[in-house]
Motif scaffolding. Sequence first.
Motif, short mmCIF file in Angstrom:
data_model
loop_
_atom_site.label_atom_id
_atom_site.label_comp_id
_atom_site.label_asym_id
_atom_site.label_seq_id
_atom_site.Cartn_x
_atom_site.Cartn_y
_atom_site.Cartn_z
N LYS A 82 1.08 -1.11 0.68
CA LYS A 82 0.04 0.25 -0.42
C LYS A 82 0.84 1.22 0.01
N SER A 90 -0.93 2.91 -3.56
CA SER A 90 -2.55 3.96 -2.76
C SER A 90 -1.98 4.89 -1.96
N GLU A 114 -6.54 4.96 2.11
CA GLU A 114 -6.20 3.44 1.37
C GLU A 114 -4.89 3.23 2.65
N SER A 120 -5.96 0.94 5.71
CA SER A 120 -4.74 -0.84 5.93
C SER A 120 -4.03 -1.07 7.40
#
Length: 327
Positions: free
Chosen positions: A27, A31, A35, A39
Amino acid sequence: MVRRSRRDDPEKILKNLISLLERFEEKLVDSDLREQVQSLVPVNHKLRDLGGSLIDDVQADSARDRILAYLRKYPGVEVLGDELMVVAGISEYARRIRELRVEQGWPIFTGLAIKEALDDDLIDNHVREPEKKYKKDNYILVEDKQDRDSAHRWNLANEIRKSKDGVKSKLLRYFRENVGKRITGEELKYLAKGRSEWARRVRELRTEEGWPIVTRVTGMPSLPVGIYVLEEDRQAKVHDRKIPDPVRIKVLERDKFSCRGRDCGWNYENANKGDHYRTFLELHHMEHHALGGSNTLENLITLCNICHDKVHREKTPAVELLKLLED
């Protein structure tokens, strides 16, 4: 709704945590911020699960039980608040500590309460490490012993705290409502509305006003650090009140915290529970203070309350009392 930590095998949780962190690494590369943050939510949950699962006591299912189990493994040791947050598995661990203290009677002190007592010399310097710096957000279970009467005392403390009396008057009223009972520094600090002067006021009650309030080094060595007892609901005679604490401690240590009366030797360790009259130790001026006798080691002797009354009643001369110190 606040999520409770879920207890499981720590090794299993650790494997899941590592897997989540590996996915988070991806991520970070491709990302957006939200996000990435989202996460980390399950990572945070797993970390709490892991901390809450370190206590292997099957009875310690709640955050409060885990905090208590952890503190009981290290009585008398200063524990970081962050440690308790880890084993609790929740961020609101401080509230659970208060519940343990107020509702269940566990003598859990903040580092600040211990520090305030020590700084005012209520506890002798040899009790602590000189370099020790007790911190506000740390905690100490001073004795692995539950006081089941504490809930009643805390309710009383709450009532007294609301009065318009000064700090010293509140403290004295509380002591007199709890004669012979162990009172914690945390209770006294609460009565003083968190002000640090509580320790100094307790000292004044003992040394200037003659109330027989004892601590670990001022009469009852079996007490844990930070615990206070008003032995009897009476003040010492005026001439016996202003014995400086350093002198008081030296006399007690010289006399091994025991009565030096003829054929007595009473102390808190050998006390007979059936003896309801011989209950505490006092210091007596061999050459009466009212007649010019000094507050010195050489002019003071430790006597139990029964022997002290007898010495005054029989007007025992100083020369005879000096012989008792030689025996």
